[in-house]
Design an enzyme around this catalytic site. Structure first.
Site, short mmCIF file in Angstrom:
data_model
loop_
_atom_site.label_atom_id
_atom_site.label_comp_id
_atom_site.label_asym_id
_atom_site.label_seq_id
_atom_site.Cartn_x
_atom_site.Cartn_y
_atom_site.Cartn_z
N TYR A 1 0.82 -1.20 0.00
CA TYR A 1 0.00 0.00 0.00
C TYR A 1 0.86 1.26 0.00
O TYR A 1 1.77 1.43 0.81
CB TYR A 1 -0.94 0.05 1.21
N HIS B 1 -2.87 16.78 -3.60
CA HIS B 1 -3.29 16.95 -2.22
C HIS B 1 -3.11 18.39 -1.72
O HIS B 1 -3.53 18.71 -0.60
CB HIS B 1 -2.54 15.99 -1.30
N ASN C 1 1.63 11.95 4.93
CA ASN C 1 1.04 11.30 6.09
C ASN C 1 1.78 11.78 7.34
O ASN C 1 2.99 12.01 7.30
CB ASN C 1 1.16 9.79 5.98
N TYR D 1 -16.51 33.99 43.97
CA TYR D 1 -15.82 32.81 43.46
C TYR D 1 -14.61 33.16 42.60
O TYR D 1 -13.59 32.47 42.61
CB TYR D 1 -16.77 31.96 42.61
N ARG E 1 -12.08 33.78 45.27
CA ARG E 1 -11.96 32.73 46.27
C ARG E 1 -11.59 31.39 45.66
O ARG E 1 -10.90 30.57 46.30
CB ARG E 1 -13.31 32.63 47.02
N PHE F 1 -1.16 7.63 11.61
CA PHE F 1 -1.36 9.03 11.20
C PHE F 1 -2.63 9.64 11.77
O PHE F 1 -2.88 10.83 11.64
CB PHE F 1 -1.42 9.13 9.67
N GLU G 1 -11.89 6.30 4.40
CA GLU G 1 -11.54 7.02 5.62
C GLU G 1 -12.85 7.44 6.28
O GLU G 1 -13.32 8.56 6.15
CB GLU G 1 -10.65 8.22 5.27
#
Length: 499
Positions: A56, A86, A198, A280, A283, A329, A413
């Site tokens: 792959y 990409h 990746n 608060y 405190r 990844f 994915e």
């Protein structure tokens, strides 16, 4: 003489990355890193030669195209095509310091010898870093799924003479860069494009930036809260150690101790009080600020693991004679903590804004809106509005990105982390928290001056006096935004008091 950081398998901390980036270190591959990179590449080349079984991302397409085999004479083109296709980023550019962190973290990850990159590819990244060549990387586009595909593609384009870079404040094309540096484009071998794209280096770089700045602001928050407490004529009782030992959260104990140390010797905190209890926001500083410290500790431990890991795919393991396509990844391990830190920093700003509100409210002998003649002067009235605006926006930004999922790549994915969005939102939350704390400091210093002739502790007065060198006491209405900006710069550049 330049300071050198050797890329090795020695532990790399968040703090060390800050030192390298902001201390202007040069990078250099250690002998061990070189050997691991060369050995892994040699093993990968031999595996490709000796077997026909598809691997792959090495001899196949990517994502849902994993079943499409690629001939050996097209493996290099496959990698270049991957980077081109990409590079789909949109939005604002990532800041230069974060892009430099991305390059450093990518080189670190590749140096472990599990990625299959060639030595010249890794060295070119180092050469770009050392020459202060900043790839133009756009902030949006990553799903934090197969790592940070889009931003890392933009980071990698200049290696092959594509994309854009910033050099000496000017934008050059990738081709112009190669000509300027007299470089040849890197000839990517099998798997290299995937090794570059990746990985979680975009998310991780922003997480490192966030940890550095959130830690700084957490420390300043204690100092500013101590100044506000004294200016508001608050009580020290809620900070005494005995009360925290019966609920011994580490951050809570640390915060109470820090405030006690900061206020040691204060004339104001020592004087008798008419009131028996504070709101608060004063405190409960140990409990709220302390919870933020504990969150930082947890998030820091996760980011520490991530930046010392190989996060691309497939993982090449020469010692085990394995090439494993898996999911290192995936951004989920850091997406959840980054969302957690967004919530914590939002709360740090939230409690700060509430203290601002009390300081401008005309309580405990302080003038309304911290001016001597309110009415004619609005004073610090609108500083609280600005802080409230930042806090309100943070409440929206603190909605976790990691709970969202939009499947991609033809459902290959099918569960993505959205960690890159977690990182983008986290940076915005931290910026807003810084603005709110700066506004609180602006108000606290003003209120403290109304308590004279009594003064706070030596530690707090040193901070106050240093602050007054750049931000004056405001006696009548004037432009406030420059003072707020100077307050922000003070938090960025002034040394924290030593306790």
């Amino acid at each position: 003489m330049s300071k050198i950081h050797d890329i090795s398998n020695d532990h790399l901390s968040v703090e060390r990355i800050g030192e390298i980036i902001y201390g202007h270190y040069q990078l250099r591959l250690s002998d061990g890193a070189r050997e691991r990179i060369v050995r892994c590449r040699k093993y990968l080349d031999e595996r490709i030669e000796r077997e026909d079984t598809p691997i792959y991302g090495v001899t196949t397409g990517f994502g849902s195209l994993c079943n499409v085999s690629i001939s050996k004479d097209q493996l290099s083109q496959l990698q270049i095509n991957l980077i081109k296709s990409h590079a789909c980023g949109v939005g604002d550019r990532l800041p230069n310091d974060i892009v430099k962190m991305m390059i450093l973290l990518k080189v670190q990850s590749l140096s472990y010898g599990y990625s299959g990159c060639k030595l010249d590819t890794v060295q070119r990244l180092i050469d770009m870093y050392n020459a202060d060549i900043i790839p133009v990387v756009y902030a949006q586009g990553s799903l934090g799924a197969s790592g940070d595909l889009v931003p890392l593609a933009h980071m990698s384009l200049p290696l092959v003479g594509l994309g854009e870079v910033e050099v000496d404040g000017k934008i050059l094309s990738g081709a112009q860069l190669l000509e300027k540096m007299n470089w040849k484009p890197i000839e990517l071998a099998s798997k290299e494009g995937l090794a570059l794209l990746n990985g979680t280096q975009n998310m991780s770089a922003q997480a490192v930036w966030s940890m550095l700045n959130a830690t700084r602001l957490s420390q300043w928050a204690d100092v500013i809260a101590a100044m506000s407490l004294d200016a508001f004529d608050g009580r020290i009782d809620p900070f005494l150690d005995a009360v925290h030992q019966v609920r011994p959260h580490r951050g809570q104990i640390e915060t109470a101790a820090a405030v006690r140390a900061l206020l040691k010797g204060s004339q104001l905190v020592a004087r008798p009080k008419k009131h028996v209890q504070d709101p608060y926001s004063f405190r409960c500083v140990p409990q709220v600020h302390g919870a933020v410290k504990d969150t930082l500790r947890y998030v820091g431990s996760v980011i520490d693991t991530e930046i010392n890991s190989a996060t691309d795919n497939p993982t090449v393991c020469p010692d085990d004679d394995l090439i494993i396509s898996a999911g290192n990844f995936h951004g989920e391990p850091i997406a959840l903590p980054m969302d957690f830190l967004s919530i914590a920093m939002s709360e740090l700003a939230d409690i700060s804004e509430r203290r601002i509100y009390r300081l401008v409210s005309g309580l405990r002998d302080l003038p309304s809106f911290l001016v001597a003649k309110p009415g004619l002067n609005s004073g610090f009235m609108i500083t609280q509005y600005t802080a409230a605006s930042c806090v309100s926006l943070n409440k929206t930004l603190a909605m976790p990105s990691s709970i969202d999922n939009i499947p991609s790549c033809q459902d290959q994915e099918d569960l993505v982390s959205m960690g890159a969005n977690s990182a983008l939102k986290l940076r915005k939350v931290i910026d807003n928290a810084e603005r709110v704390l700066a506004i609180e400091l602006f108000n606290a210093a003003q209120a403290l001056d109304f308590r004279r002739p009594l003064v706070s502790s030596p530690a707090i007065m040193r901070v106050h006096d240093d602050y007054r060198k750049i931000v004056p006491f405001v006696d009548t209405d004037q432009l406030m935004y420059p003072h707020i900006d100077n307050s922000i710069q003070f938090l960025r550049h002034e040394q924290l008091p030593h306790l």
